[in-house]
Scaffold this motif. Structure first.
Motif, PDB file in Angstrom:
ATOM      1  N   ALA A  75      13.911 -34.806  12.486  1.00 13.09           N
ATOM      2  CA  ALA A  75      14.981 -34.118  11.743  1.00 13.09           C
ATOM      3  C   ALA A  75      16.343 -34.702  12.095  1.00 13.09           C
ATOM      4  N   GLU A  76      16.581 -34.927  13.386  1.00 13.85           N
ATOM      5  CA  GLU A  76      17.864 -35.509  13.778  1.00 13.85           C
ATOM      6  C   GLU A  76      18.045 -36.884  13.158  1.00 13.85           C
ATOM      7  N   GLY A  77      16.992 -37.702  13.184  1.00 13.51           N
ATOM      8  CA  GLY A  77      17.079 -39.045  12.614  1.00 13.51           C
ATOM      9  C   GLY A  77      17.359 -39.034  11.129  1.00 13.51           C
ATOM     10  N   LEU A  78      16.737 -38.103  10.402  1.00 18.71           N
ATOM     11  CA  LEU A  78      16.975 -38.006   8.957  1.00 18.71           C
ATOM     12  C   LEU A  78      18.439 -37.716   8.663  1.00 18.71           C
ATOM     13  N   VAL A  79      19.042 -36.845   9.474  1.00 18.30           N
ATOM     14  CA  VAL A  79      20.450 -36.508   9.268  1.00 18.30           C
ATOM     15  C   VAL A  79      21.349 -37.697   9.602  1.00 18.30           C
ATOM     16  N   GLU A  80      21.016 -38.390  10.670  1.00 19.64           N
ATOM     17  CA  GLU A  80      21.880 -39.469  11.140  1.00 19.64           C
ATOM     18  C   GLU A  80      21.810 -40.714  10.265  1.00 19.64           C
ATOM     19  N   GLY A  81      20.613 -41.014   9.720  1.00 18.12           N
ATOM     20  CA  GLY A  81      20.514 -42.255   8.962  1.00 18.12           C
ATOM     21  C   GLY A  81      19.309 -42.372   8.047  1.00 18.12           C
ATOM     22  N   LYS A  85      16.126 -44.379  10.184  1.00 14.43           N
ATOM     23  CA  LYS A  85      16.679 -43.892  11.451  1.00 14.43           C
ATOM     24  C   LYS A  85      15.719 -42.904  12.098  1.00 14.43           C
ATOM     25  N   ALA A  86      15.077 -42.066  11.297  1.00 16.55           N
ATOM     26  CA  ALA A  86      14.108 -41.109  11.845  1.00 16.55           C
ATOM     27  C   ALA A  86      12.959 -41.845  12.521  1.00 16.55           C
ATOM     28  N   ARG A  87      12.488 -42.927  11.897  1.00 16.99           N
ATOM     29  CA  ARG A  87      11.405 -43.712  12.497  1.00 16.99           C
ATOM     30  C   ARG A  87      11.865 -44.354  13.805  1.00 16.99           C
ATOM     31  N   ALA A  88      13.096 -44.863  13.808  1.00 16.96           N
ATOM     32  CA  ALA A  88      13.630 -45.487  15.023  1.00 16.96           C
ATOM     33  C   ALA A  88      13.808 -44.453  16.131  1.00 16.96           C
ATOM     34  N   GLN A  89      14.284 -43.258  15.764  1.00 19.90           N
ATOM     35  CA  GLN A  89      14.489 -42.205  16.754  1.00 19.90           C
ATOM     36  C   GLN A  89      13.175 -41.797  17.405  1.00 19.90           C
ATOM     37  N   LEU A  90      12.109 -41.712  16.615  1.00 20.34           N
ATOM     38  CA  LEU A  90      10.803 -41.362  17.164  1.00 20.34           C
ATOM     39  C   LEU A  90      10.346 -42.418  18.176  1.00 20.34           C
ATOM     40  N   GLY A  91      10.529 -43.685  17.836  1.00 20.73           N
ATOM     41  CA  GLY A  91      10.174 -44.750  18.767  1.00 20.73           C
ATOM     42  C   GLY A  91      10.982 -44.684  20.051  1.00 20.73           C
ATOM     43  N   ASP A  92      12.292 -44.420  19.921  1.00 17.25           N
ATOM     44  CA  ASP A  92      13.151 -44.316  21.097  1.00 17.25           C
ATOM     45  C   ASP A  92      12.735 -43.141  21.982  1.00 17.25           C
ATOM     46  N   PHE A  93      12.373 -42.031  21.346  1.00 17.98           N
ATOM     47  CA  PHE A  93      11.984 -40.849  22.115  1.00 17.98           C
ATOM     48  C   PHE A  93      10.735 -41.124  22.947  1.00 17.98           C
ATOM     49  N   TRP A  94       9.702 -41.690  22.324  1.00 20.85           N
ATOM     50  CA  TRP A  94       8.461 -41.923  23.051  1.00 20.85           C
ATOM     51  C   TRP A  94       8.616 -43.018  24.103  1.00 20.85           C
ATOM     52  N   LYS A  95       9.523 -43.970  23.867  1.00 21.98           N
ATOM     53  CA  LYS A  95       9.801 -44.974  24.898  1.00 21.98           C
ATOM     54  C   LYS A  95      10.490 -44.309  26.094  1.00 21.98           C
ATOM     55  N   ASN A 160      22.825 -30.255  17.275  1.00 18.99           N
ATOM     56  CA  ASN A 160      23.798 -30.001  16.197  1.00 18.99           C
ATOM     57  C   ASN A 160      23.394 -30.740  14.932  1.00 18.99           C
ATOM     58  N   ARG A 161      22.851 -31.952  15.094  1.00 18.77           N
ATOM     59  CA  ARG A 161      22.372 -32.694  13.926  1.00 18.77           C
ATOM     60  C   ARG A 161      21.093 -32.055  13.378  1.00 18.77           C
ATOM     61  N   VAL A 162      20.232 -31.569  14.266  1.00 16.93           N
ATOM     62  CA  VAL A 162      19.011 -30.902  13.810  1.00 16.93           C
ATOM     63  C   VAL A 162      19.365 -29.735  12.898  1.00 16.93           C
ATOM     64  N   TYR A 163      20.403 -28.956  13.269  1.00 14.10           N
ATOM     65  CA  TYR A 163      20.823 -27.821  12.437  1.00 14.10           C
ATOM     66  C   TYR A 163      21.288 -28.274  11.060  1.00 14.10           C
ATOM     67  N   GLN A 164      21.830 -29.490  10.994  1.00 13.73           N
ATOM     68  CA  GLN A 164      22.392 -29.983   9.731  1.00 13.73           C
ATOM     69  C   GLN A 164      21.326 -30.510   8.775  1.00 13.73           C
ATOM     70  N   CYS A 165      20.082 -30.577   9.213  1.00 14.23           N
ATOM     71  CA  CYS A 165      19.026 -31.127   8.359  1.00 14.23           C
ATOM     72  C   CYS A 165      18.696 -30.154   7.241  1.00 14.23           C
ATOM     73  N   GLN A 166      19.156 -30.473   6.034  1.00  6.07           N
ATOM     74  CA  GLN A 166      18.932 -29.616   4.876  1.00  6.07           C
ATOM     75  C   GLN A 166      17.708 -30.031   4.064  1.00  6.07           C
ATOM     76  N   SER A 167      17.246 -31.251   4.272  1.00  5.87           N
ATOM     77  CA  SER A 167      16.145 -31.769   3.451  1.00  5.87           C
ATOM     78  C   SER A 167      14.776 -31.346   3.964  1.00  5.87           C
ATOM     79  N   MET A 168      14.719 -30.806   5.182  1.00  4.13           N
ATOM     80  CA  MET A 168      13.424 -30.491   5.777  1.00  4.13           C
ATOM     81  C   MET A 168      13.551 -29.255   6.670  1.00  4.13           C
ATOM     82  N   LYS A 169      12.734 -28.247   6.410  1.00  3.92           N
ATOM     83  CA  LYS A 169      12.741 -27.040   7.236  1.00  3.92           C
ATOM     84  C   LYS A 169      11.892 -27.270   8.490  1.00  3.92           C
TER      85      LYS A 169
END
Length: 356
Positions: A75-81, A85-95, A160-169
């Motif tokens: 959700a944070e990645g979708l908001v940011e980019g 970006k969401a795919r990159a954020q997931l990779g960064d998190f698991w790393k 704060n970015r997670v809260y801003q995600c309007q495209s996905m509940k």
């Protein structure tokens, strides 16, 4: 009267232009993400593949434990980019998980130079750690409530970015310790504390207190919860990403094997009950027994939970080495790719999972 000269097709730009391609069909689905420690990297692979396919729009995610972490990171990645970006954020998190766990007693010891990193059943440090967890309370052996995952989530996720995600509940499940019932966090209720509550194994960590209420891992009562999709979403499709195997052949004999199988059964039970309830309603809808009652048919789909999940030991849920996480990611991507190939046209049309 002379005829008007006919246009040559060769000189007509419109005739030379390629035929316009119809826009790709976009289908909306809801994702239900189970928890399962390091095995949540399988779900990372599934999300990576679905986000890559622009024909798929994710309306909502219900997640528990590792599933909740995957959900807020995406959700944070979708908001940011957007999707990339969401795919990159997931990779960064698991790393970050792999890097932080590299010094953990549960995964890092001298034996790892001689055995594959995910073969944790014969890891003596892990065996000692699990024995301690079974014989003492975290209020005794972990009085400071040290949890490296909390630090990782805090560093990697901007809520704060997670809260801003309007495209996905988002719907995050935890267990109310006092009532034994599921608590579903959504909207601004989704915080660092609620995500950690969803992942709070009571044998390892103290209960997470939110507004004075203690919470444990959501896997006991909602792994994950499906009911919010029925009341809060418009898509009739639920794609379940199941981490715990549905079946495991043979009868366990050792105390370790028995406890492991009990763990798998317990963490699947709430999901099984919700699936049965949905199938019950579907059965009556198909026979017009509930006409005018306000119900709609729900289409259920499944990734994971089969022979691939059966090959993972329960102990390997604590093996967060980078090679193992990438191995799980690749399995998740492969299963998602195969599912899209076989069942994309079934989205919005019918259930594809076998309910047994």
């Amino acid at each position: 009267m002379s005829k008007s000269p006919q246009k040559s097709k060769k000189s007509d730009p419109a005739a030379l232009a390629p035929a316009a391609q119809p826009p790709p069909r976009v289908k909306r689905i809801n994702l239900a993400l189970q928890g399962g420690g390091a095995h949540g990297a399988f779900t990372w692979g599934v999300l990576d593949r679905l986000l890559e396919d622009e024909r798929i729009e994710i309306e909502a995610i219900s997640g528990t434990s590792a599933g909740a972490m995957n959900a807020v990171v995406a959700a944070e990645g979708l908001v940011e980019g957007g999707r990339d970006k969401a795919r990159a954020q997931l990779g960064d998190f698991w790393k970050a998980v792999a890097d932080a766990m590299a010094t953990s007693v549960a995964v890092n010891n001298a034996w790892q130079g001689f055995i594959p990193s995910w073969v944790t059943d014969i890891n003596p440090a892990l065996t000692m750690f699990q024995s301690l967890a079974q014989s003492a309370s975290p209020y005794q052996f972990n009085p400071l409530d040290f949890n490296p995952l909390r630090t990782i989530v805090e560093n990697e996720v901007d809520f704060n970015r997670v809260y801003q995600c309007q495209s996905m509940k988002l719907f995050i499940a935890a267990t109310n310790v006092e009532t034994g019932r599921v608590k579903v966090f959504t909207g601004r209720e989704i915080t660092l504390d609620s995500v950690m509550a969803s992942a709070c194994l009571p044998t390892l960590y103290k209960a997470v207190s939110i507004d004075g209420v203690p919470y444990w891992d959501g896997g006991y009562v909602g792994n994950p919860v499906l009911s919010p999709f029925l009341s809060e979403c418009t898509s009739p499709d639920i794609l379940i990403v199941q981490i715990n195997p549905k079946h495991r052949a043979g009868t366990p004999h050792s105390s370790r094997e028995i406890l492991d199988r009990l763990n798998e059964i317990t963490f699947n039970e709430s999901l099984v009950r919700e699936i049965q309830a949905i199938e019950f309603v579907n059965w009556h809808l198909q026979r017009d027994h509930l006409k005018g009652a306000g119900y709609r048919e729900t289409y259920l789909h499944l990734l994971g939970g089969g022979v691939v999940a059966e090959a993972w030991s329960v102990a390997s849920k604590m093996s967060a080495t980078w090679d193992f996480l990438c191995h799980l990611r690749d399995q998740g991507r492969a299963e998602a790719t195969a599912w899209l190939k076989d069942h994309f046209d079934d989205i919005g049309a019918k259930t594809t999972m076998s309910v047994d």
